[in-house]
Motif scaffolding. Structure first.
Motif, short mmCIF file in Angstrom:
data_model
loop_
_atom_site.label_atom_id
_atom_site.label_comp_id
_atom_site.label_asym_id
_atom_site.label_seq_id
_atom_site.Cartn_x
_atom_site.Cartn_y
_atom_site.Cartn_z
N PRO A 1 49.80 56.90 43.90
CA PRO A 1 50.52 55.69 43.53
C PRO A 1 51.10 55.82 42.13
N ALA A 2 52.23 55.16 41.90
CA ALA A 2 52.84 55.19 40.56
C ALA A 2 51.98 54.41 39.58
N ARG A 3 51.90 54.92 38.35
CA ARG A 3 51.17 54.20 37.29
C ARG A 3 52.17 53.52 36.37
N THR A 4 51.89 52.30 36.01
CA THR A 4 52.78 51.56 35.14
C THR A 4 51.96 50.57 34.33
N THR A 5 52.50 50.05 33.26
CA THR A 5 51.82 48.99 32.51
C THR A 5 52.66 47.72 32.53
N ASP A 6 53.61 47.63 33.47
CA ASP A 6 54.50 46.48 33.52
C ASP A 6 53.89 45.28 34.25
N HIS A 7 52.86 45.50 35.06
CA HIS A 7 52.28 44.43 35.84
C HIS A 7 51.25 43.68 35.00
N ARG A 8 51.24 42.36 35.12
CA ARG A 8 50.28 41.53 34.39
C ARG A 8 49.85 40.37 35.28
N LEU A 9 48.56 40.06 35.27
CA LEU A 9 48.05 38.90 36.00
C LEU A 9 48.45 37.62 35.27
N VAL A 10 48.56 36.54 36.03
CA VAL A 10 48.92 35.25 35.43
C VAL A 10 47.82 34.25 35.74
N ARG A 11 47.75 33.18 34.97
CA ARG A 11 46.76 32.13 35.22
C ARG A 11 46.99 31.55 36.62
N GLY A 12 45.90 31.31 37.31
CA GLY A 12 45.98 30.81 38.68
C GLY A 12 45.96 31.91 39.72
N ALA A 13 46.02 33.18 39.27
CA ALA A 13 46.02 34.29 40.21
C ALA A 13 44.64 34.47 40.83
N ARG A 14 44.63 35.09 41.99
CA ARG A 14 43.38 35.50 42.62
C ARG A 14 43.25 37.01 42.48
N LEU A 15 42.04 37.45 42.13
CA LEU A 15 41.78 38.86 41.88
C LEU A 15 40.56 39.27 42.69
N VAL A 16 40.67 40.37 43.41
CA VAL A 16 39.53 40.90 44.16
C VAL A 16 38.79 41.90 43.29
N LEU A 17 37.49 41.70 43.14
CA LEU A 17 36.66 42.70 42.49
C LEU A 17 36.17 43.64 43.59
N ALA A 18 36.62 44.88 43.53
CA ALA A 18 36.34 45.84 44.61
C ALA A 18 34.93 46.41 44.45
N SER A 19 33.94 45.55 44.64
CA SER A 19 32.55 45.97 44.52
C SER A 19 31.67 45.05 45.35
N HIS A 20 30.57 45.60 45.86
CA HIS A 20 29.54 44.81 46.53
C HIS A 20 28.30 44.68 45.65
N ASN A 21 28.41 45.13 44.40
CA ASN A 21 27.29 45.14 43.47
C ASN A 21 27.20 43.79 42.75
N ALA A 22 26.09 43.08 42.97
CA ALA A 22 25.94 41.74 42.40
C ALA A 22 25.91 41.79 40.87
N GLY A 23 25.32 42.84 40.31
CA GLY A 23 25.28 42.96 38.85
C GLY A 23 26.66 43.11 38.25
N LYS A 24 27.50 43.93 38.88
CA LYS A 24 28.87 44.10 38.40
C LYS A 24 29.66 42.82 38.56
N LEU A 25 29.46 42.12 39.67
CA LEU A 25 30.18 40.86 39.90
C LEU A 25 29.85 39.86 38.80
#
Length: 207
Positions: A3-27
């Protein structure tokens, strides 16, 4: 093709984000780090996403693999962390195999005992944690950020907080382990916090 790497993408307030982990400590750790940015954090477990096999040969490769899998499955931006505990006397092991040393039952006391046994009487107790964060977008874009903290492997384990190998790692400059620290103390200096600082600057809403 990667995949292409870039720094142009930014999250905005109200966004939903998936934490790609099943580890409760990391969550719990990432939920604390992301508090205040107006972003709803969903875990891979919440969405019943499968855990991809970590087949890459680096922290970055595994972080990208996990984040891309979650972003593709959920159709949402996904944040993955690949981190590990590295011991100089063991040539950097367990490293990317840190979770696997604990086995399917996540028996970290056994993994820490294995390190202790393999280090033996070696004088060099240098150790470090590395964390690579990857933010993957449904369009295939990925952004990666690496943090590291150096210190010492210490035995016996001590401290009641944290998770994983925290009870046997004392950051440089002191004898307290990560597990001796409060979440706030650890989050101020940890490898993950250092990677998160880079991620925050590049990807989170600015005040």
């Amino acid at each position: 093709m990667s995949p292409a790497r870039t720094t142009d993408h930014r999250l905005v307030r109200g966004a939903r984000l998936v934490l790609a982990s099943h580890n409760a400590g990391k969550l719990a750790e990432f939920s604390a780090l992301l508090a205040g940015y107006g972003i709803t954090v969903l875990s891979a477990g919440d969405l019943a996403l499968p855990e991809p096999e970590e087949t890459a040969d680096s922290f970055t490769g595994n972080a990208v693999l996990k984040a891309v899998a979650a972003a593709t499955a959920a159709g949402l931006p996904a944040l993955a962390d690949d981190s590990g505990f590295c011991v100089a006397a063991l040539g950097g092991a367990p490293g990317i195999y840190s979770a696997r040393w604990a086995g399917p039952s996540k028996d970290f006391p056994a993994a820490m005992a294995r390190i202790h046994a393999e280090v033996g009487n070696t004088a060099d107790r240098s150790a470090w944690f590395i964390s690579v964060l990857c933010l993957a977008w449904p369009d295939g874009t990925v952004q990666t950020f690496e943090g590291r903290i150096d210190g010492q492997f210490t035995w016996p384990p001590h401290g009641a907080n944290g998770h994983g190998y925290d009870p046997v790692f004392a950051p440089e400059g002191g004898s307290r382990t990560f597990a001796d620290m409060t979440d706030a103390e650890k989050n101020a200096i940890s490898h993950r916090a250092r990677a998160f600082d880079l991620f925050r600057t590049a990807c989170l809403p600015q005040e």
